[in-house]
Write a protein that holds these residues in place. Structure first.
Motif, PDB file in Angstrom:
ATOM      1  N   ALA A 142      -3.237   5.397 -14.380  1.00  0.00           N
ATOM      2  CA  ALA A 142      -3.984   5.215 -13.133  1.00  0.00           C
ATOM      3  C   ALA A 142      -4.072   6.554 -12.428  1.00  0.00           C
ATOM      4  O   ALA A 142      -3.130   7.355 -12.446  1.00  0.00           O
ATOM      5  CB  ALA A 142      -3.303   4.188 -12.237  1.00  0.00           C
ATOM      6  N   ILE A 143      -5.220   6.822 -11.822  1.00  0.00           N
ATOM      7  CA  ILE A 143      -5.433   8.053 -11.074  1.00  0.00           C
ATOM      8  C   ILE A 143      -5.953   7.696  -9.687  1.00  0.00           C
ATOM      9  O   ILE A 143      -6.498   6.608  -9.472  1.00  0.00           O
ATOM     10  CB  ILE A 143      -6.426   9.000 -11.782  1.00  0.00           C
ATOM     11  CG1 ILE A 143      -7.756   8.284 -12.037  1.00  0.00           C
ATOM     12  CG2 ILE A 143      -5.838   9.516 -13.082  1.00  0.00           C
ATOM     13  CD1 ILE A 143      -8.832   9.163 -12.654  1.00  0.00           C
ATOM     14  N   GLY A 144      -5.773   8.603  -8.724  1.00  0.00           N
ATOM     15  CA  GLY A 144      -6.222   8.310  -7.374  1.00  0.00           C
ATOM     16  C   GLY A 144      -6.430   9.557  -6.543  1.00  0.00           C
ATOM     17  O   GLY A 144      -5.994  10.651  -6.903  1.00  0.00           O
ATOM     18  N   VAL A 145      -7.095   9.372  -5.408  1.00  0.00           N
ATOM     19  CA  VAL A 145      -7.367  10.476  -4.497  1.00  0.00           C
ATOM     20  C   VAL A 145      -7.323   9.967  -3.061  1.00  0.00           C
ATOM     21  O   VAL A 145      -7.737   8.837  -2.778  1.00  0.00           O
ATOM     22  CB  VAL A 145      -8.752  11.116  -4.811  1.00  0.00           C
ATOM     23  CG1 VAL A 145      -9.876  10.105  -4.666  1.00  0.00           C
ATOM     24  CG2 VAL A 145      -9.005  12.336  -3.925  1.00  0.00           C
ATOM     25  N   ASN A 146      -6.780  10.776  -2.172  1.00  0.00           N
ATOM     26  CA  ASN A 146      -6.833  10.548  -0.729  1.00  0.00           C
ATOM     27  C   ASN A 146      -7.617  11.679  -0.084  1.00  0.00           C
ATOM     28  O   ASN A 146      -7.359  12.859  -0.361  1.00  0.00           O
ATOM     29  CB  ASN A 146      -5.430  10.531  -0.104  1.00  0.00           C
ATOM     30  CG  ASN A 146      -4.723   9.204  -0.266  1.00  0.00           C
ATOM     31  OD1 ASN A 146      -5.348   8.145  -0.340  1.00  0.00           O
ATOM     32  ND2 ASN A 146      -3.399   9.241  -0.315  1.00  0.00           N
ATOM     33  N   LEU A 203       0.849  -1.185   0.000  1.00  0.00           N
ATOM     34  CA  LEU A 203       0.000   0.000   0.000  1.00  0.00           C
ATOM     35  C   LEU A 203       0.885   1.235   0.000  1.00  0.00           C
ATOM     36  O   LEU A 203       1.700   1.429   0.905  1.00  0.00           O
ATOM     37  CB  LEU A 203      -0.908   0.007   1.232  1.00  0.00           C
ATOM     38  CG  LEU A 203      -1.903  -1.157   1.319  1.00  0.00           C
ATOM     39  CD1 LEU A 203      -2.651  -1.117   2.649  1.00  0.00           C
ATOM     40  CD2 LEU A 203      -2.882  -1.132   0.157  1.00  0.00           C
ATOM     41  N   ASN A 204       0.720   2.065  -1.008  1.00  0.00           N
ATOM     42  CA  ASN A 204       1.561   3.238  -1.214  1.00  0.00           C
ATOM     43  C   ASN A 204       0.739   4.495  -0.960  1.00  0.00           C
ATOM     44  O   ASN A 204       0.094   5.026  -1.865  1.00  0.00           O
ATOM     45  CB  ASN A 204       2.135   3.218  -2.630  1.00  0.00           C
ATOM     46  CG  ASN A 204       3.013   4.420  -2.930  1.00  0.00           C
ATOM     47  OD1 ASN A 204       3.330   5.212  -2.041  1.00  0.00           O
ATOM     48  ND2 ASN A 204       3.407   4.555  -4.182  1.00  0.00           N
ATOM     49  N   PHE A 205       0.776   4.989   0.271  1.00  0.00           N
ATOM     50  CA  PHE A 205      -0.033   6.140   0.659  1.00  0.00           C
ATOM     51  C   PHE A 205       0.347   7.402  -0.113  1.00  0.00           C
ATOM     52  O   PHE A 205      -0.506   8.242  -0.413  1.00  0.00           O
ATOM     53  CB  PHE A 205       0.136   6.372   2.164  1.00  0.00           C
ATOM     54  CG  PHE A 205      -0.306   7.722   2.647  1.00  0.00           C
ATOM     55  CD1 PHE A 205      -1.633   7.969   2.925  1.00  0.00           C
ATOM     56  CD2 PHE A 205       0.615   8.756   2.819  1.00  0.00           C
ATOM     57  CE1 PHE A 205      -2.054   9.217   3.363  1.00  0.00           C
ATOM     58  CE2 PHE A 205       0.210   9.999   3.257  1.00  0.00           C
ATOM     59  CZ  PHE A 205      -1.135  10.229   3.524  1.00  0.00           C
ATOM     60  N   LYS A 206       1.615   7.575  -0.454  1.00  0.00           N
ATOM     61  CA  LYS A 206       2.084   8.830  -1.040  1.00  0.00           C
ATOM     62  C   LYS A 206       1.575   9.057  -2.458  1.00  0.00           C
ATOM     63  O   LYS A 206       1.566  10.192  -2.927  1.00  0.00           O
ATOM     64  CB  LYS A 206       3.614   8.879  -1.007  1.00  0.00           C
ATOM     65  CG  LYS A 206       4.177   8.951   0.404  1.00  0.00           C
ATOM     66  CD  LYS A 206       5.676   9.080   0.419  1.00  0.00           C
ATOM     67  CE  LYS A 206       6.128  10.460  -0.006  1.00  0.00           C
ATOM     68  NZ  LYS A 206       7.598  10.632   0.185  1.00  0.00           N
ATOM     69  N   ASN A 207       1.164   7.999  -3.141  1.00  0.00           N
ATOM     70  CA  ASN A 207       0.544   8.159  -4.466  1.00  0.00           C
ATOM     71  C   ASN A 207      -0.690   7.275  -4.531  1.00  0.00           C
ATOM     72  O   ASN A 207      -0.597   6.065  -4.784  1.00  0.00           O
ATOM     73  CB  ASN A 207       1.511   7.802  -5.583  1.00  0.00           C
ATOM     74  CG  ASN A 207       0.985   8.244  -6.947  1.00  0.00           C
ATOM     75  OD1 ASN A 207      -0.216   8.400  -7.144  1.00  0.00           O
ATOM     76  ND2 ASN A 207       1.883   8.448  -7.889  1.00  0.00           N
ATOM     77  N   PRO A 208      -1.891   7.836  -4.314  1.00  0.00           N
ATOM     78  CA  PRO A 208      -3.106   7.017  -4.263  1.00  0.00           C
ATOM     79  C   PRO A 208      -3.447   6.325  -5.579  1.00  0.00           C
ATOM     80  O   PRO A 208      -4.253   5.393  -5.584  1.00  0.00           O
ATOM     81  CB  PRO A 208      -4.195   8.019  -3.863  1.00  0.00           C
ATOM     82  CG  PRO A 208      -3.655   9.354  -4.255  1.00  0.00           C
ATOM     83  CD  PRO A 208      -2.172   9.263  -4.065  1.00  0.00           C
ATOM     84  N   ALA A 209      -2.851   6.759  -6.690  1.00  0.00           N
ATOM     85  CA  ALA A 209      -3.085   6.055  -7.955  1.00  0.00           C
ATOM     86  C   ALA A 209      -2.627   4.608  -7.866  1.00  0.00           C
ATOM     87  O   ALA A 209      -3.144   3.734  -8.583  1.00  0.00           O
ATOM     88  CB  ALA A 209      -2.362   6.776  -9.089  1.00  0.00           C
ATOM     89  N   SER A 210      -1.663   4.325  -6.985  1.00  0.00           N
ATOM     90  CA  SER A 210      -1.125   2.970  -6.848  1.00  0.00           C
ATOM     91  C   SER A 210      -2.140   1.980  -6.297  1.00  0.00           C
ATOM     92  O   SER A 210      -1.972   0.768  -6.455  1.00  0.00           O
ATOM     93  CB  SER A 210       0.108   2.990  -5.954  1.00  0.00           C
ATOM     94  OG  SER A 210      -0.238   3.358  -4.627  1.00  0.00           O
ATOM     95  N   TYR A 211      -3.194   2.456  -5.640  1.00  0.00           N
ATOM     96  CA  TYR A 211      -4.190   1.541  -5.088  1.00  0.00           C
ATOM     97  C   TYR A 211      -4.871   0.713  -6.177  1.00  0.00           C
ATOM     98  O   TYR A 211      -5.427  -0.351  -5.897  1.00  0.00           O
ATOM     99  CB  TYR A 211      -5.274   2.306  -4.315  1.00  0.00           C
ATOM    100  CG  TYR A 211      -4.781   3.208  -3.216  1.00  0.00           C
ATOM    101  CD1 TYR A 211      -3.610   2.940  -2.525  1.00  0.00           C
ATOM    102  CD2 TYR A 211      -5.501   4.349  -2.857  1.00  0.00           C
ATOM    103  CE1 TYR A 211      -3.168   3.784  -1.511  1.00  0.00           C
ATOM    104  CE2 TYR A 211      -5.073   5.193  -1.849  1.00  0.00           C
ATOM    105  CZ  TYR A 211      -3.906   4.904  -1.186  1.00  0.00           C
ATOM    106  OH  TYR A 211      -3.472   5.748  -0.190  1.00  0.00           O
ATOM    107  N   SER A 212      -4.854   1.202  -7.408  1.00  0.00           N
ATOM    108  CA  SER A 212      -5.498   0.479  -8.499  1.00  0.00           C
ATOM    109  C   SER A 212      -4.852  -0.874  -8.763  1.00  0.00           C
ATOM    110  O   SER A 212      -5.447  -1.730  -9.419  1.00  0.00           O
ATOM    111  CB  SER A 212      -5.461   1.319  -9.777  1.00  0.00           C
ATOM    112  OG  SER A 212      -4.121   1.543 -10.189  1.00  0.00           O
TER     113      SER A 212
END
Length: 432
Positions: free
Chosen positions: A166-170, A53-62
């Motif tokens: 990939a895109i992400g949001v925290n 789990l990579n908190f610093k880049n939420p796109a990684s959650y994909s």
């Protein structure tokens, strides 16, 4: 607040911080690193894995595996050697780094939630100064104490709309208390002592975005480019300042000042790249910029005596990090071939300003290892190692290097232990 320490005596044993530099701003900022990248200098923007789990880049959650629930927790033990050329002290403490959970919510959509420290405050410093008066020599003792820090709880999602992107949001909630006390007392009991306190309760939102672009270069080599942004904004909380004159038995005078909407969070920009060779070797390079220079923060005006929120109390901060992870043979059936070896370095410029000058810069080097923890059922298979639990160890040395002779130098040795659970909770079993 100025840091003038001709006599450096002792530090409080607090959770996460023993540094006199935690007296400034929000304190010592957390690096956001987790079990997988503590030993890699904290590189993260281009990192993506179905097991971490990579908190610093939420796109990684994909990239979270569709059958797994990932749970990650980490703990750090720290020894600090802090002081000047004349006065030094050692201090030890333990802190909880992070608790994170992640799972796949839908196709190409991963979700993570967790808790981490945003900043820590903890110090106790004393200073003695002698003055000659008509009545004799008077010793003034100034004691500086601080405690508190901020914590962040978050939930995030990462989505891969199509393969390269990939895109992400925290979305997070930030809260905590900050308290700083300064007490001046005198060897002559007829002179009133003075006590000042700077205090605030913080509660606000946090919002961050991430982007990753995956590009195969050959059958053996791939490249991931990552970027992240955290929104800077005003915090709708007040700061309080108390100023008291005290005799041995009573409060003589007292003054209280409040500053509304006294704080801001900085805009933060990050970018990085990670090269992956056959899933054996990953090398990453990150850059982070925090725009602290325009952030508002409360300060006491020495000329007017007013406690007010001002800009220019900080400097913009830059961080460079380089890290690598090596797995001897990801396709092997032997346990030792799946041990992960990690190493990294980083350099960070300070956001703190002390006596109208920049604070000390930070140099850090780290190494780490991740040991697979597998559950055997009579056979060893490479796929077992690919989805196993990991026991993460890392060691870090950090040098906080002062720019001026009167500033305090700090050396840290940190040992981090963590475990990443990767359990196949969502697998459908066939009944025969």
């Amino acid at each position: 607040m100025a840091l003038i320490l001709p006599t450096f005596t002792a530090l409080a044993q607090t959770n996460g911080s023993n540094s006199p530099y935690s007296r400034y701003g929000f304190g010592l900022l957390g690096d956001g690193a987790q079990g997988f990248n503590k030993g890699m200098g904290g590189v993260a923007y281009g990192f993506s894995s179905n097991r971490d789990l990579n908190f610093k880049n939420p796109a990684s959650y994909s990239a979270i595996d569709s059958l797994s629930l990932v749970f990650d927790i980490g703990l750090t033990l720290q020894n600090a050697n802090i002081g000047t050329s004349r006065h030094k002290t050692n201090a030890r403490n333990t802190s909880l780094d992070h608790v994170n959970v992640g799972f796949r919510a839908a196709k190409n959509l991963g979700v993570s939630l967790g808790l981490r420290p945003f900043s820590t405050i903890g110090y106790s410093i004393s200073q003695d100064e002698s003055n000659s008066l008509n009545s004799g020599e008077i010793t003034q003792t100034d004691v500086y104490k601080g405690d508190g820090g901020l914590h962040e709880v978050y939930i995030g999602a990462g989505w891969r709309p199509f393969k390269p992107i990939a895109i992400g949001v925290n979305v997070g909630y930030l809260w905590g208390e900050m308290t700083h006390n300064v007490t001046a007392s005198f060897s002559d009991a007829t002179i009133y002592s003075r006590r000042r306190e700077y205090a605030a309760n913080i509660s606000t939102y946090k919002l961050g975005f991430g982007l990753q672009y995956y590009q195969p270069i050959s059958k053996k080599l791939s490249l991931t480019i990552g970027a992240a942004y955290q929104l800077g904004h005003e915090i709708d909380n007040a700061a309080k300042y108390y100023d008291q004159k005290l005799s041995s038995s009573a409060v003589i005078t007292a003054d209280t000042q409040f500053v509304k909407k006294a704080f801001q969070l900085p805009h933060t920009f990050g970018a990085g790249v990670m090269v992956n060779y056959k899933n054996k070797l990953k090398v990453g390079l990150d850059y982070t910029f925090q725009k602290w220079k325009d952030v508002k923060f409360p300060e006491l005006n020495a000329k007017t005596g007013l406690y007010e929120s001002v800009k220019g109390a900080f400097s913009n901060s830059h961080k460079m990090a380089l890290g690598a992870e090596f797995i001897p043979n990801p396709e092997s059936m032997h346990w030792g071939s799946h041990v992960r070896y990690r190493a990294g370095v980083s350099y960070t410029t300070p956001y703190l300003r002390i006596n109208n000058g920049d604070g000390p810069a930070s140099y850090a080097a780290s190494i780490g290892v991740a040991l697979p923890l597998i559950k055997t059922h009579g056979t060893y298979r490479a796929t077992t190692y690919q989805n196993c639990n990991l026991l993460n160890f890392s060691a870090q040395f950090e040098r906080v290097q002062p720019k001026h002779s009167w500033q305090i130098a700090e050396n840290y040795i940190r040992f981090t232990i963590g475990i990443t659970f990767n359990e196949r909770w969502f697998q459908k079993w066939k009944v025969e």
